[in-house]
Each structure stands twice: as structure tokens, then as C-alpha cells.
Design an enzyme around this catalytic site. Sequence first.
Site, short mmCIF file in Angstrom:
data_model
loop_
_atom_site.label_atom_id
_atom_site.label_comp_id
_atom_site.label_asym_id
_atom_site.label_seq_id
_atom_site.Cartn_x
_atom_site.Cartn_y
_atom_site.Cartn_z
N LYS A 52 4.11 -11.39 2.91
CA LYS A 52 3.65 -10.22 3.72
C LYS A 52 1.92 -10.48 3.68
O LYS A 52 1.54 -10.31 2.77
CB LYS A 52 4.31 -9.01 3.20
CG LYS A 52 3.97 -7.83 3.89
CD LYS A 52 4.47 -6.47 3.46
CE LYS A 52 4.45 -5.61 4.40
NZ LYS A 52 3.15 -4.73 4.33
N CYS B 254 -2.13 -6.08 0.14
CA CYS B 254 -2.52 -4.92 -0.59
C CYS B 254 -3.99 -4.97 -0.66
O CYS B 254 -4.52 -5.89 -1.34
CB CYS B 254 -1.86 -4.62 -2.02
SG CYS B 254 -2.26 -3.14 -2.72
N PRO C 130 7.65 -2.63 1.23
CA PRO C 130 7.71 -2.36 -0.14
C PRO C 130 6.59 -1.20 -0.19
O PRO C 130 5.58 -1.60 0.37
CB PRO C 130 7.25 -3.79 -0.78
CG PRO C 130 6.77 -4.66 0.38
CD PRO C 130 7.58 -4.05 1.61
N GLN D 251 9.18 -8.07 -4.16
CA GLN D 251 8.02 -8.35 -3.98
C GLN D 251 7.14 -8.60 -4.95
O GLN D 251 6.93 -7.79 -5.94
CB GLN D 251 7.12 -7.20 -3.00
CG GLN D 251 5.78 -7.87 -2.38
CD GLN D 251 5.03 -6.89 -1.70
OE1 GLN D 251 4.57 -6.01 -2.09
NE2 GLN D 251 4.76 -7.23 -0.41
N MET E 157 4.49 1.24 -2.96
CA MET E 157 4.18 1.45 -4.44
C MET E 157 4.45 2.95 -4.78
O MET E 157 4.28 3.96 -3.77
CB MET E 157 2.74 1.20 -4.69
CG MET E 157 2.55 -0.18 -4.77
SD MET E 157 3.26 -1.28 -6.18
CE MET E 157 2.91 -0.47 -7.49
N ASN F 204 4.75 -5.09 11.19
CA ASN F 204 4.68 -3.98 10.28
C ASN F 204 3.17 -3.50 10.73
O ASN F 204 2.30 -3.89 11.31
CB ASN F 204 4.51 -4.67 9.02
CG ASN F 204 4.32 -3.29 8.07
OD1 ASN F 204 3.22 -3.52 7.12
ND2 ASN F 204 4.88 -2.50 7.98
N GLY G 274 2.20 0.94 11.49
CA GLY G 274 2.19 2.07 12.60
C GLY G 274 3.42 2.29 13.48
O GLY G 274 3.40 2.99 14.41
#
Length: 330
Positions: free
Chosen positions: A137, A98, A15, A68, A17, A209, A211
Site C-alpha cells: 500500500k 503512512c 488498515p 499490514q 490505526m 484508495n 476519498g
Amino acid sequence: MYLIDHDKLRLSVAPMMDWTDTHCRVFHRLLAPNARLYTEMVHAQAVIHGDRDRLLGFDTVEHPVAVQLGGSEPAHLAQAARIAQDWGYDEVNLNVGCPSDRVQAGRFGACLMKEPALVAECVAAMIDVVDIPVTVKCRLGVDEQEDYDLFRAFIDTVAATGCNTFFVHARKAWLQGLSPKENREIPPLRYDWAYRLKRERPELTVAINGGITTTAQVHEHLQHGDGVMIGRAAYHEPYVLHEMQASLFGGEPAPRADLLRAWRPYVEAQLAKGVALKHLTRHVLGLFHAQPGGRAFRQILSEGAHKPSADWSLVEQALAATQRELRPAA
């Protein structure tokens, strides 16, 4: 609660933004038929009180697709999760990663890494009211947290609710002093923590998750975890996502132009609804990254898609520019 098979999470798109809207996801589905797709984060209160067509609308070709959610009020998250299920989503994912100031001010996102009991309460509330999977996540920690055992304890606390799937962004977040962009780049990646979590908690589904930009990296991570979640690489260089799909699930990669033209019926349907071409083509600007004509392709779309009259012919013009640079000089 239904749980996701390990095999169905080998490849997913994070996800993001302002990026992974429905137009983007439809294009990504063409690139990666077996990938799991995720919406941009939407706050639970927005789902409850906002424009659901705009916030939750998706095309049926996107399945399997997950929403999400952001938030930290169990009752609100439960209500939003139920709404998402009713809209037809295949999964609800809670954002605990986030690091933006706005997100922290609302007491959700990465700052919740400091409140595992609250996260567990939120997850449990959602699990109680939906039949679809509820997943998380998260980061490795925040600020001065440098203790693997603390990270594992967070996971254990949440997993006790029945949640068994975690997407681990394998770096911690700094809640002060770094921008969201810097938080995706500066804290060092520690894949070994995610690997260790999977070794010590084999019953959990752990997707990695952060890189990941090449097919070789995907295969390396799959030696240690159940799946990989691709973020910026899938957006800035979308053909990489297609190559990952082919490598993991079989088949020869298709030419870039063929993939883009497969998107044409969707684009023209959206144009007929009054959607401006710029809202669609912004998601494909990187398709010819580092390829002959790639700069011209991007320039033609960037300069022309905002015009009220812009239609599919502009995309064909951009594609023609990539072919011109392939032709030998006379």
C-alpha cells in the site's frame, strides 16, 4: 507465491490505526461479506517480540483478512510475515504510505517512497519465506515529487520482485508540515495516476484508495482499476460499506438494526471474556449517521458503554431511540 485474483479485491477496507481492530473487522464482515479486511498497521519488531495474541489475534469469521506490517528491515519483515502466515492470515501488506513523524523516525511508511530499492528488498525477503500474497500500500510520492514516471518506476522496481498487487492511495504525502490527518485531506487526489498505471501495467492488480465515499464513485473507479479500498467512510458511516457490498455483489441492503443485532453473539461472547462494551460499540457509533434517531443512538452508546455494568441491553436501548423518531406524532 500465491497471487490474489482481481475479482477478490473489488472491495476492501483500509488498515486504519486505532480503528480496524478485530472487533471492528468482525462488524465490517457482517456489513460486507465479500470485502477484504486489513488489520491496523503493526511493526515487524512488535510482531517478533510483542504480545502476539493482542497484536495478531482475529476471529475466523474475518477471512479473508490481511495483516499490514510496518518496517524497513528485510530480515525482520520476513520473520514477521512468516509469523503472520503461521497465525492464519491470508495476505501480508507492507505499509509504504503512512506519513506520521513517529513512523518516519523509524524509517518506514511513506518515507520509503524515496527508497524503492529498499522496499523491493523488503518485499522480496517476505516473498521468499511465505506462500500467501505479499502486497504493498503506497502513495503517489512524497514532498516535491510530482513526476508520474518516478511513481511508475517505484512500482516497477517493487513489481520486479514478483509482487503484483498495489493499493494506491491516490495522493502524495508531505513528510514535514502536515499532520497525518491533513495528509489524508490536503494533498490533491490524482486518480488519473492510478488509472494510468493500470493502463500501462495491465498485468498488475491496482486497487484505488483515497476519498471514496459513495457507491457511484466505487463503480467509476472500477472502470479504471481492479478494486477500491474504502477508508474513513467505512468507519464513520459503516452502512455505506454495506450499500457498496450490495451494489457490487448483489442483494438488497439489510436494515441497520438487523445488521447490528447480527453482531450480538460476538459482542456477548466478548463481554463474557471481560471486554468492556465501550471497546466494541465505539466502532458502530456512525451506523445511523444522518438517520432519524442517529444522534440519540450515538449519545446513548457514548454515555453508557463505559459503565462497568453496560451490556447488550444498552445497544437495544440505543436502537429503540432510532425507532421512536420514526413513529408519527400522536
